[in-house]
Design a protein around this motif. Structure first.
Motif, PDB file in Angstrom:
ATOM      1  N   ASP A 125      34.932  31.272  39.824  1.00 59.62           N
ATOM      2  CA  ASP A 125      36.266  31.872  39.946  1.00 59.62           C
ATOM      3  C   ASP A 125      36.450  32.902  38.829  1.00 59.62           C
ATOM      4  O   ASP A 125      35.781  32.827  37.789  1.00 59.62           O
ATOM      5  N   LEU A 126      37.399  33.797  39.050  1.00 56.09           N
ATOM      6  CA  LEU A 126      37.773  34.738  37.987  1.00 56.09           C
ATOM      7  C   LEU A 126      39.088  34.305  37.370  1.00 56.09           C
ATOM      8  O   LEU A 126      39.936  33.707  38.052  1.00 56.09           O
ATOM      9  N   MET A 127      39.256  34.581  36.094  1.00 48.05           N
ATOM     10  CA  MET A 127      40.551  34.362  35.445  1.00 48.05           C
ATOM     11  C   MET A 127      40.987  35.654  34.763  1.00 48.05           C
ATOM     12  O   MET A 127      40.312  36.140  33.849  1.00 48.05           O
ATOM     13  N   VAL A 128      42.096  36.199  35.246  1.00 48.80           N
ATOM     14  CA  VAL A 128      42.694  37.361  34.598  1.00 48.80           C
ATOM     15  C   VAL A 128      43.395  36.828  33.351  1.00 48.80           C
ATOM     16  O   VAL A 128      44.239  35.925  33.444  1.00 48.80           O
ATOM     17  N   ILE A 129      43.032  37.358  32.190  1.00 50.34           N
ATOM     18  CA  ILE A 129      43.593  36.809  30.948  1.00 50.34           C
ATOM     19  C   ILE A 129      45.020  37.326  30.789  1.00 50.34           C
ATOM     20  O   ILE A 129      45.252  38.533  30.788  1.00 50.34           O
ATOM     21  N   ARG A 130      45.959  36.387  30.689  1.00 53.49           N
ATOM     22  CA  ARG A 130      47.334  36.851  30.487  1.00 53.49           C
ATOM     23  C   ARG A 130      47.810  36.590  29.061  1.00 53.49           C
ATOM     24  O   ARG A 130      48.816  37.121  28.626  1.00 53.49           O
ATOM     25  N   ALA A 257      27.082  35.536  40.253  1.00 47.07           N
ATOM     26  CA  ALA A 257      27.699  35.321  41.572  1.00 47.07           C
ATOM     27  C   ALA A 257      29.103  35.924  41.626  1.00 47.07           C
ATOM     28  O   ALA A 257      29.564  36.361  42.680  1.00 47.07           O
ATOM     29  N   ALA A 258      29.772  35.947  40.483  1.00 47.19           N
ATOM     30  CA  ALA A 258      31.148  36.455  40.453  1.00 47.19           C
ATOM     31  C   ALA A 258      31.208  37.952  40.204  1.00 47.19           C
ATOM     32  O   ALA A 258      32.285  38.553  40.257  1.00 47.19           O
ATOM     33  N   GLU A 259      30.069  38.541  39.957  1.00 41.38           N
ATOM     34  CA  GLU A 259      30.051  39.938  39.537  1.00 41.38           C
ATOM     35  C   GLU A 259      30.631  40.918  40.562  1.00 41.38           C
ATOM     36  O   GLU A 259      31.392  41.817  40.183  1.00 41.38           O
ATOM     37  N   PRO A 260      30.314  40.780  41.856  1.00 45.15           N
ATOM     38  CA  PRO A 260      30.900  41.741  42.804  1.00 45.15           C
ATOM     39  C   PRO A 260      32.428  41.726  42.786  1.00 45.15           C
ATOM     40  O   PRO A 260      33.056  42.787  42.828  1.00 45.15           O
ATOM     41  N   GLY A 261      33.027  40.542  42.680  1.00 43.82           N
ATOM     42  CA  GLY A 261      34.491  40.451  42.628  1.00 43.82           C
ATOM     43  C   GLY A 261      35.031  41.105  41.379  1.00 43.82           C
ATOM     44  O   GLY A 261      36.034  41.834  41.412  1.00 43.82           O
ATOM     45  N   MET A 262      34.358  40.854  40.278  1.00 45.00           N
ATOM     46  CA  MET A 262      34.804  41.457  39.016  1.00 45.00           C
ATOM     47  C   MET A 262      34.720  42.981  39.076  1.00 45.00           C
ATOM     48  O   MET A 262      35.639  43.692  38.685  1.00 45.00           O
ATOM     49  N   THR A 263      33.636  43.465  39.631  1.00 44.77           N
ATOM     50  CA  THR A 263      33.453  44.916  39.761  1.00 44.77           C
ATOM     51  C   THR A 263      34.546  45.511  40.642  1.00 44.77           C
ATOM     52  O   THR A 263      35.122  46.552  40.309  1.00 44.77           O
ATOM     53  N   THR A 264      34.855  44.845  41.754  1.00 43.98           N
ATOM     54  CA  THR A 264      35.914  45.328  42.658  1.00 43.98           C
ATOM     55  C   THR A 264      37.242  45.428  41.913  1.00 43.98           C
ATOM     56  O   THR A 264      37.952  46.439  42.019  1.00 43.98           O
ATOM     57  N   ILE A 265      37.579  44.400  41.172  1.00 45.91           N
ATOM     58  CA  ILE A 265      38.880  44.398  40.478  1.00 45.91           C
ATOM     59  C   ILE A 265      38.931  45.516  39.434  1.00 45.91           C
ATOM     60  O   ILE A 265      39.880  46.310  39.397  1.00 45.91           O
ATOM     61  N   ILE A 266      37.914  45.627  38.617  1.00 45.52           N
ATOM     62  CA  ILE A 266      37.968  46.624  37.537  1.00 45.52           C
ATOM     63  C   ILE A 266      37.922  48.040  38.104  1.00 45.52           C
ATOM     64  O   ILE A 266      38.678  48.918  37.674  1.00 45.52           O
ATOM     65  N   LYS A 267      37.094  48.267  39.115  1.00 51.60           N
ATOM     66  CA  LYS A 267      37.035  49.614  39.714  1.00 51.60           C
ATOM     67  C   LYS A 267      38.386  50.008  40.315  1.00 51.60           C
ATOM     68  O   LYS A 267      38.860  51.122  40.133  1.00 51.60           O
ATOM     69  N   ASN A 268      39.000  49.078  41.025  1.00 48.23           N
ATOM     70  CA  ASN A 268      40.300  49.386  41.643  1.00 48.23           C
ATOM     71  C   ASN A 268      41.383  49.600  40.594  1.00 48.23           C
ATOM     72  O   ASN A 268      42.255  50.450  40.766  1.00 48.23           O
TER      73      ASN A 268
END
Ligand code: HPA
Length: 277
Positions: A125-130, A257-268
């Protein structure tokens, strides 16, 4: 590290890149180097060539600063970061962030691998740090001589992570069906992982994930008025009652495994900076 050393490093980089002025800074965490492959790289500069940059340890001999374009924005990306457990001082770890500020960076994106302690989280899972907890680290990166040009002596830490970016990241995750939470990251010195008792304590303190990076860089960036965004990949679960022996290969595989999701979020997020500044 003094303002003059920062100026010398900045001067060298501007000369070596024909005055390339990045708008965003990116620091990539363990097992998360894939985002760098998405950058249209214009200049690649080895850390050892940059005046006063920390020299690399055996852990990564190929530390590089990449200058290029990602999602339509000029970026500078640290390929390889410095950790306290490698023996670097806090001022050394955060020196590149101070240089980024001088280069013109206004927004910093940081990723890391972290142990999940919130029982609702799962591996990869990803966690956006708040928010974060810094005081378990042995020293603040702001300890020692204060240079007023860096910012306040006692900088505010009300919202070091930009809450607009947090919300946008959660929206992007939802649109792309990426499992992501918003949570609190606690920074620890490492390099050993936590005991069951330590995970229990860190959870009691209010943290959702634990890791060995990010906090020093964010403190320094926030002191200098850089807008910050942090993203953790949960690479293992730190649940005291069901804790399993850590396996570094598994941790790296979970990050990948989580890298594609992370890349999508940061690119967007980077692409969205155009409309919202
Ligand atoms: N603890 C600290 N740092 C980490 C962990 C952890 O469980 N997992 C990945 N980085």
């Amino acid at each position: 590290m003094s303002p003059q050393q920062i100026q010398e490093a900045t001067h060298y980089l501007l000369q070596s890149t024909q005055d390339f002025r990045p708008r965003c800074g990116i620091i990539l965490g363990t097992g998360l180097a894939g985002l760098a492959q998405e950058i249209d790289v214009h200049y690649s500069i080895s850390y050892e060539d940059i005046p006063h940059f920390p020299v690399s340890t055996v852990e990564f001999h190929s530390g590089k600063l990449l200058f290029g374009v990602l999602a339509g924005q000029r970026v500078v990306c640290m390929q390889g970061r410095f950790h306290y457990y490698e023996g670097y001082s806090m001022p050394q770890i955060t020196f590149p962030v101070r240089v980024m500020k001088q280069l013109g960076v206004g927004t910093l994106f940081v990723s890391n691998a972290a142990g999940g302690m919130n029982p609702n989280y799962r591996v990869s899972d990803l966690m956006v740090i708040r928010d974060h907890i810094s005081f378990l680290l042995p020293q603040s990166p702001l300890t020692g001589t204060h240079y007023p040009e860096f910012g306040d002596r006692f900088p505010d830490m009300c919202d070091p992570y930009d809450l607009d970016l947090v919300q946008k990241a959660l929206d992007i995750a939802q649109q792309h069906q990426i499992r992501a939470h918003a949570g609190v990251y606690v920074g620890v010195p490492g390099p050993q992982l936590e005991t069951r008792a330590e995970y229990r304590l860190l959870r009691l303190l209010g943290a959702d994930a634990v890791g060995m990076s990010t906090v020093p860089e964010i403190i320094v960036a926030h002191q200098m008025g850089i807008r910050c965004f942090g993203l953790s990949v949960v690479t293992d679960m730190g649940l005291p009652d069901t804790l399993e022996k850590a396996d570094i290969q598994k941790i790296i595989a979970a990050a990948m495994a989580a890298e594609p999701g992370m890349t999508t979020i940061i690119k967007n997020l980077i692409a969205s900076l155009d409309q919202h500044g």
